[in-house]
Design a protein around this motif. Sequence first.
Motif, PDB file in Angstrom:
ATOM      1  N   LEU A 143     -38.546  -0.183 -71.135  1.00  0.00           N
ATOM      2  CA  LEU A 143     -37.106  -0.323 -71.366  1.00  0.00           C
ATOM      3  C   LEU A 143     -36.273   0.132 -70.181  1.00  0.00           C
ATOM      4  CD1 LEU A 143     -38.441  -0.470 -74.165  1.00  0.00           C
ATOM      5  CD2 LEU A 143     -36.539   0.840 -75.084  1.00  0.00           C
ATOM      6  N   LEU A 144     -36.865   0.985 -69.344  1.00  0.00           N
ATOM      7  CA  LEU A 144     -36.187   1.493 -68.150  1.00  0.00           C
ATOM      8  C   LEU A 144     -37.228   1.589 -67.051  1.00  0.00           C
ATOM      9  CD1 LEU A 144     -34.280   4.758 -69.285  1.00  0.00           C
ATOM     10  CD2 LEU A 144     -33.240   2.558 -68.830  1.00  0.00           C
ATOM     11  N   PRO A 145     -36.817   1.439 -65.779  1.00  0.00           N
ATOM     12  CA  PRO A 145     -37.778   1.691 -64.698  1.00  0.00           C
ATOM     13  C   PRO A 145     -38.156   3.179 -64.696  1.00  0.00           C
ATOM     14  CG  PRO A 145     -35.728   0.706 -63.863  1.00  0.00           C
ATOM     15  CD  PRO A 145     -35.481   1.091 -65.279  1.00  0.00           C
ATOM     16  N   PHE A 146     -39.341   3.486 -64.191  1.00  0.00           N
ATOM     17  CA  PHE A 146     -39.783   4.884 -64.202  1.00  0.00           C
ATOM     18  C   PHE A 146     -39.015   5.753 -63.204  1.00  0.00           C
ATOM     19  CE2 PHE A 146     -43.853   2.779 -65.671  1.00  0.00           C
ATOM     20  CZ  PHE A 146     -43.698   3.181 -66.997  1.00  0.00           C
ATOM     21  N   ASN A 147     -38.283   5.109 -62.275  1.00  0.00           N
ATOM     22  CA  ASN A 147     -37.517   5.915 -61.312  1.00  0.00           C
ATOM     23  C   ASN A 147     -36.065   6.097 -61.749  1.00  0.00           C
ATOM     24  OD1 ASN A 147     -36.461   3.410 -60.847  1.00  0.00           O
ATOM     25  ND2 ASN A 147     -37.095   3.278 -58.703  1.00  0.00           N
ATOM     26  N   ARG A 148     -35.835   5.907 -63.045  1.00  0.00           N
ATOM     27  CA  ARG A 148     -34.490   6.025 -63.606  1.00  0.00           C
ATOM     28  C   ARG A 148     -34.536   7.027 -64.764  1.00  0.00           C
ATOM     29  NH1 ARG A 148     -29.614   2.991 -62.124  1.00  0.00           N
ATOM     30  NH2 ARG A 148     -28.201   3.455 -63.831  1.00  0.00           N
ATOM     31  N   ARG A 149     -33.587   7.950 -64.809  1.00  0.00           N
ATOM     32  CA  ARG A 149     -33.597   8.955 -65.869  1.00  0.00           C
ATOM     33  C   ARG A 149     -33.194   8.336 -67.219  1.00  0.00           C
ATOM     34  NH1 ARG A 149     -30.414  13.872 -62.706  1.00  0.00           N
ATOM     35  NH2 ARG A 149     -32.259  14.848 -61.799  1.00  0.00           N
ATOM     36  N   CYS A 150     -33.904   8.738 -68.263  1.00  0.00           N
ATOM     37  CA  CYS A 150     -33.555   8.307 -69.622  1.00  0.00           C
ATOM     38  C   CYS A 150     -32.896   9.480 -70.347  1.00  0.00           C
ATOM     39  CB  CYS A 150     -34.798   7.815 -70.366  1.00  0.00           C
ATOM     40  SG  CYS A 150     -35.798   9.135 -71.104  1.00  0.00           S
ATOM     41  N   THR A 151     -32.510   9.255 -71.595  1.00  0.00           N
ATOM     42  CA  THR A 151     -31.855  10.319 -72.364  1.00  0.00           C
ATOM     43  C   THR A 151     -32.584  10.580 -73.683  1.00  0.00           C
ATOM     44  OG1 THR A 151     -30.379   8.670 -73.329  1.00  0.00           O
ATOM     45  CG2 THR A 151     -29.557   9.834 -71.399  1.00  0.00           C
ATOM     46  N   GLY A 152     -33.914  10.430 -73.672  1.00  0.00           N
ATOM     47  CA  GLY A 152     -34.683  10.505 -74.913  1.00  0.00           C
ATOM     48  C   GLY A 152     -34.972  11.907 -75.431  1.00  0.00           C
ATOM     49  N   ALA A 153     -34.921  12.912 -74.552  1.00  0.00           N
ATOM     50  CA  ALA A 153     -35.260  14.274 -74.988  1.00  0.00           C
ATOM     51  C   ALA A 153     -34.410  15.257 -74.194  1.00  0.00           C
ATOM     52  CB  ALA A 153     -36.744  14.558 -74.750  1.00  0.00           C
ATOM     53  N   TYR A 154     -33.227  15.566 -74.730  1.00  0.00           N
ATOM     54  CA  TYR A 154     -32.366  16.433 -73.921  1.00  0.00           C
ATOM     55  C   TYR A 154     -33.051  17.776 -73.688  1.00  0.00           C
ATOM     56  CZ  TYR A 154     -30.263  19.302 -77.723  1.00  0.00           C
ATOM     57  OH  TYR A 154     -30.038  20.180 -78.749  1.00  0.00           O
ATOM     58  N   GLY A 155     -32.813  18.316 -72.504  1.00  0.00           N
ATOM     59  CA  GLY A 155     -33.532  19.520 -72.082  1.00  0.00           C
ATOM     60  C   GLY A 155     -34.515  19.204 -70.956  1.00  0.00           C
ATOM     61  N   VAL A 156     -35.115  18.004 -71.015  1.00  0.00           N
ATOM     62  CA  VAL A 156     -36.087  17.630 -69.972  1.00  0.00           C
ATOM     63  C   VAL A 156     -35.813  16.249 -69.372  1.00  0.00           C
ATOM     64  CG1 VAL A 156     -37.983  19.069 -70.835  1.00  0.00           C
ATOM     65  CG2 VAL A 156     -37.753  16.713 -71.666  1.00  0.00           C
ATOM     66  N   ASN A 157     -34.681  15.634 -69.742  1.00  0.00           N
ATOM     67  CA  ASN A 157     -34.440  14.263 -69.279  1.00  0.00           C
ATOM     68  C   ASN A 157     -34.297  14.157 -67.761  1.00  0.00           C
ATOM     69  OD1 ASN A 157     -34.539  12.941 -71.766  1.00  0.00           O
ATOM     70  ND2 ASN A 157     -32.420  13.535 -72.241  1.00  0.00           N
ATOM     71  N   HIS A 158     -33.962  15.274 -67.115  1.00  0.00           N
ATOM     72  CA  HIS A 158     -33.836  15.245 -65.649  1.00  0.00           C
ATOM     73  C   HIS A 158     -35.205  15.163 -64.980  1.00  0.00           C
ATOM     74  CE1 HIS A 158     -34.505  19.338 -66.864  1.00  0.00           C
ATOM     75  NE2 HIS A 158     -34.530  19.805 -65.623  1.00  0.00           N
ATOM     76  N   LYS A 159     -36.296  15.384 -65.754  1.00  0.00           N
ATOM     77  CA  LYS A 159     -37.629  15.403 -65.143  1.00  0.00           C
ATOM     78  C   LYS A 159     -38.654  14.521 -65.845  1.00  0.00           C
ATOM     79  CE  LYS A 159     -37.445  19.758 -62.794  1.00  0.00           C
ATOM     80  NZ  LYS A 159     -38.196  20.900 -62.326  1.00  0.00           N
ATOM     81  N   ALA A 160     -38.335  14.034 -67.049  1.00  0.00           N
ATOM     82  CA  ALA A 160     -39.395  13.464 -67.889  1.00  0.00           C
ATOM     83  C   ALA A 160     -39.315  11.953 -68.075  1.00  0.00           C
ATOM     84  CB  ALA A 160     -39.369  14.126 -69.264  1.00  0.00           C
ATOM     85  N   ILE A 161     -40.496  11.362 -68.118  1.00  0.00           N
ATOM     86  CA  ILE A 161     -40.656  10.019 -68.668  1.00  0.00           C
ATOM     87  C   ILE A 161     -40.815  10.214 -70.178  1.00  0.00           C
ATOM     88  CG2 ILE A 161     -42.288   8.097 -68.899  1.00  0.00           C
ATOM     89  CD1 ILE A 161     -42.954   8.454 -65.929  1.00  0.00           C
ATOM     90  N   SER A 162     -40.053   9.476 -70.982  1.00  0.00           N
ATOM     91  CA  SER A 162     -40.156   9.590 -72.438  1.00  0.00           C
ATOM     92  C   SER A 162     -40.831   8.352 -73.016  1.00  0.00           C
ATOM     93  CB  SER A 162     -38.775   9.776 -73.080  1.00  0.00           C
ATOM     94  OG  SER A 162     -38.520  11.146 -73.349  1.00  0.00           O
ATOM     95  N   ILE A 163     -41.750   8.601 -73.938  1.00  0.00           N
ATOM     96  CA  ILE A 163     -42.532   7.513 -74.537  1.00  0.00           C
ATOM     97  C   ILE A 163     -42.397   7.574 -76.053  1.00  0.00           C
ATOM     98  CG2 ILE A 163     -44.849   6.528 -74.815  1.00  0.00           C
ATOM     99  CD1 ILE A 163     -45.605   7.917 -72.154  1.00  0.00           C
ATOM    100  N   GLU A 164     -41.809   6.533 -76.634  1.00  0.00           N
ATOM    101  CA  GLU A 164     -41.713   6.419 -78.098  1.00  0.00           C
ATOM    102  C   GLU A 164     -42.917   5.646 -78.616  1.00  0.00           C
ATOM    103  OE1 GLU A 164     -39.886   7.679 -80.354  1.00  0.00           O
ATOM    104  OE2 GLU A 164     -37.776   7.824 -79.756  1.00  0.00           O
ATOM    105  N   MET A 165     -43.486   6.120 -79.715  1.00  0.00           N
ATOM    106  CA  MET A 165     -44.521   5.357 -80.411  1.00  0.00           C
ATOM    107  C   MET A 165     -43.946   4.974 -81.772  1.00  0.00           C
ATOM    108  SD  MET A 165     -47.777   7.730 -79.327  1.00  0.00           S
ATOM    109  CE  MET A 165     -46.898   9.282 -79.552  1.00  0.00           C
ATOM    110  N   ILE A 166     -44.115   3.723 -82.158  1.00  0.00           N
ATOM    111  CA  ILE A 166     -43.558   3.267 -83.443  1.00  0.00           C
ATOM    112  C   ILE A 166     -44.423   3.837 -84.563  1.00  0.00           C
ATOM    113  CG2 ILE A 166     -43.042   1.292 -84.913  1.00  0.00           C
ATOM    114  CD1 ILE A 166     -41.185   1.408 -82.499  1.00  0.00           C
ATOM    115  N   ALA A 167     -43.834   4.731 -85.351  1.00  0.00           N
ATOM    116  CA  ALA A 167     -44.534   5.329 -86.491  1.00  0.00           C
ATOM    117  C   ALA A 167     -43.505   6.040 -87.348  1.00  0.00           C
ATOM    118  CB  ALA A 167     -45.596   6.318 -86.027  1.00  0.00           C
TER     119      ALA A 167
END
Length: 255
Positions: A143-167
């Motif tokens: 959904l986003l390039p890996f060199n772009r920050r996401c907002t999936g887990a505040y607290g670590v979004n400045h450093k983390a790749i976030s991965i959602e699993m459908i469940a």
Amino acid sequence: MQKTALAMLLLAATAPAQPVYTNADVSSMKARYVPRSTSRLPARYPNEFDSRTVQTPKYIPWMLPYQEWTEEYKAYFQRHSHDPRVELEPTLICMHYTVTDNAQSVWEGFNRGCYMSNGNKGAVFGHVSTHLIIDKDGSVYQLLPFNRRCTGAYGVNHKAISIEMIATTEPDLLSRLHQVWSSFCVVKDLMKRYNIGPSGVIAHYEVSQGVSVVPDYLDYNDTEYPDRYPAKYFRSDPGPTYMSWLRTYLQKNPP
Ligand SMILES: [Zn+2]
């Protein structure tokens, strides 16, 4: 005939509408979710993973319109980490599950945006995002390039790749070994690509516990809870059994 048509109309009118979840709904579901007993599950690590051949994941592009959100994200990262860059140099990989069971609705929820918690300063409209969605069939959407920050887990979004699993729950996730396996292949690939060690692979519930569990945790935005999530936002995804399987696998089969 007329009667039948009328009956059909009535039926259509009373059929339950397909639920439309917003990010705010998902957020509150995740905060409320209490893990149920996993006693009926194969809670022990499935050794069969050790004999599987690792596949290089196929990242299927399903990009969010992230370029349109650049100014919003700059402001977000300025607030949370005092660093307005939107570029990411990943040093963490954060695992999640969605709580909802449909990838399309998750993508649409991200795309639509919602009012999200803004530390102890109320709420602000914005777009939640993660880099990847791993679907129930194991497909991996980007959904986003890996060199772009996401907002999936505040607290670590400045450093983390976030991965959602459908469940919908952790037991639901663990019941699909092919999906779990797909996530292991993805994590392994990203660890290799970005030189991330096992301690950099974390769970969203660990992020919510804050700096004592995840030392990189950072949030300048919440002056009341600067070092962890307030209790009402605590997370349980993707669950301790999933994380122990992942860590066991990585320990036995390092990238
Ligand atoms: Zn999460």
